[in-house]
Structures are given as structure tokens and as C-alpha cells.
Write a protein that holds these residues in place. Structure first.
Motif, PDB file in Angstrom:
ATOM      1  N   UNK A  66       0.820  -1.207   0.000  1.00  0.00           N
ATOM      2  CA  UNK A  66       0.000   0.000   0.000  1.00  0.00           C
ATOM      3  C   UNK A  66       0.850   1.252   0.000  1.00  0.00           C
ATOM      4  N   UNK A  67       1.915   1.253   0.797  1.00  0.00           N
ATOM      5  CA  UNK A  67       2.834   2.396   0.793  1.00  0.00           C
ATOM      6  C   UNK A  67       3.487   2.553  -0.574  1.00  0.00           C
ATOM      7  N   UNK A  68       3.775   1.427  -1.217  1.00  0.00           N
ATOM      8  CA  UNK A  68       4.340   1.473  -2.557  1.00  0.00           C
ATOM      9  C   UNK A  68       3.399   2.128  -3.555  1.00  0.00           C
ATOM     10  N   UNK A  69       2.100   1.853  -3.412  1.00  0.00           N
ATOM     11  CA  UNK A  69       1.109   2.488  -4.285  1.00  0.00           C
ATOM     12  C   UNK A  69       1.089   3.998  -4.046  1.00  0.00           C
ATOM     13  N   UNK A  70       1.145   4.413  -2.788  1.00  0.00           N
ATOM     14  CA  UNK A  70       1.150   5.842  -2.484  1.00  0.00           C
ATOM     15  C   UNK A  70       2.388   6.525  -3.079  1.00  0.00           C
ATOM     16  N   UNK A  71       3.537   5.867  -2.970  1.00  0.00           N
ATOM     17  CA  UNK A  71       4.769   6.438  -3.542  1.00  0.00           C
ATOM     18  C   UNK A  71       4.669   6.502  -5.063  1.00  0.00           C
ATOM     19  N   UNK A  72       4.123   5.467  -5.659  1.00  0.00           N
ATOM     20  CA  UNK A  72       3.972   5.431  -7.118  1.00  0.00           C
ATOM     21  C   UNK A  72       3.079   6.562  -7.606  1.00  0.00           C
ATOM     22  N   UNK A  73       1.932   6.750  -6.958  1.00  0.00           N
ATOM     23  CA  UNK A  73       1.007   7.788  -7.409  1.00  0.00           C
ATOM     24  C   UNK A  73       1.611   9.177  -7.180  1.00  0.00           C
ATOM     25  N   UNK A  74       2.359   9.349  -6.110  1.00  0.00           N
ATOM     26  CA  UNK A  74       3.039  10.625  -5.867  1.00  0.00           C
ATOM     27  C   UNK A  74       4.051  10.909  -6.968  1.00  0.00           C
ATOM     28  N   UNK A  75       4.860   9.905  -7.293  1.00  0.00           N
ATOM     29  CA  UNK A  75       5.869  10.081  -8.335  1.00  0.00           C
ATOM     30  C   UNK A  75       5.245  10.361  -9.695  1.00  0.00           C
ATOM     31  N   UNK A  76       4.150   9.664 -10.004  1.00  0.00           N
ATOM     32  CA  UNK A  76       3.462   9.891 -11.288  1.00  0.00           C
ATOM     33  C   UNK A  76       2.881  11.305 -11.351  1.00  0.00           C
ATOM     34  N   UNK A  77       2.272  11.744 -10.272  1.00  0.00           N
ATOM     35  CA  UNK A  77       1.696  13.095 -10.249  1.00  0.00           C
ATOM     36  C   UNK A  77       2.790  14.144 -10.416  1.00  0.00           C
TER      37      UNK A  77
END
Length: 130
Positions: A66-77
Motif C-alpha cells: 500500500x505504501x508502494x502504491x502511495x509512492x507510485x502515485x506521488x511520483x506519477x503526479x
């Protein structure tokens, strides 16, 4: 007999008058829910300048996936010159961020930002993970 792990990952997408997409996450954000959630958030961050708010207050559990998903979406944004904001009031979640060195990485609000009070439901969705 093997256990079959299936679960629904409900979330609601809201569109605000200010242009931010608000996603309220619920339940457990773990290795089973992460792929479907990541796919949905990838769609929401695909365009230029995405403005995304994730409301994590109803989340009962989050693991490293779940933390990985949050980091991924932050990086994409950020890569698309957009932004990600998290709404989280759980001291447990904040301790997890601190313990993993992620506390300074996210723009975190403890309550719903005032500029989202006029939000209305635009896209109710339920995704299955499993």
C-alpha cells in the motif's frame, strides 16, 4: 483445500469545483488490494497536471504494498507537474510514515481541506482485488 483470497476494494472518486480528484479509500490497502488500486490511480494520474487527493481516514490497515502504491502515485503526479495530497488523521499511519522515512515525502492534511467542501460524487466505482 487452498484458501481463495478475494476482496472488494471500494473507493469513490469525487470531482471538486477546484479541479482536484478526490478518492476516498476504505478498508485494507495491502498486497491483495494494491494492484487494482494502482491501476485505478494510474488512470487518474495519466494526464497532465493531475491534482489528486487521497482520503485515507477510513483505511483500517496499510502494508508495504500500500505504501508502494502511495509512492507510485506521488511520483506519477509529480512527473506530470501535478500534486498529490493525503488526508490522514491516524496516529498509527503517521508513525508508519515516520518509521519508513516517508513522513516528509507526502503533503498530509489531518482533516478534509476546506476547498473540497463543495465536492460531489462523480464516479462511484468498486474494484476487486485478488
Amino acid at each position: 483445500m487452498a484458501d481463495k483470497h478475494t476482496r472488494s476494494m471500494p473507493y469513490r472518486t469525487l470531482r471538486t469545483a477546484g479541479g482536484a480528484t478526490v478518492v476516498t479509500l476504505q478498508g485494507e490497502i495491502d498486497v491483495l488490494a494494491a494492484p487494482a488500486l494502482a491501476a485505478r490511480l494510474d488512470v487518474l494520474t495519466a494526464g497532465p497536471c493531475p491534482d489528486l487527493v487521497l482520503d485515507l481516514r477510513p483505511v483500517s490497515f496499510i502494508d508495504c504494498a500500500g505504501l508502494g502504491v502511495l509512492c507510485r502515485v506521488r511520483n506519477r503526479a509529480q512527473a506530470r507537474h501535478g500534486r498529490l495530497r493525503l488526508v490522514a488523521d491516524s496516529s498509527r499511519f503517521l508513525r508508519i510514515l515516520h518509521g519508513t522515512g516517508l513522513s516528509g515525502v507526502f503533503d498530509i492534511h489531518s482533516r478534509w481541506p476546506e476547498d473540497f467542501t463543495g465536492a460531489s460524487v462523480a464516479d462511484p466505482v468498486s474494484a476487486s482485488a485478488g
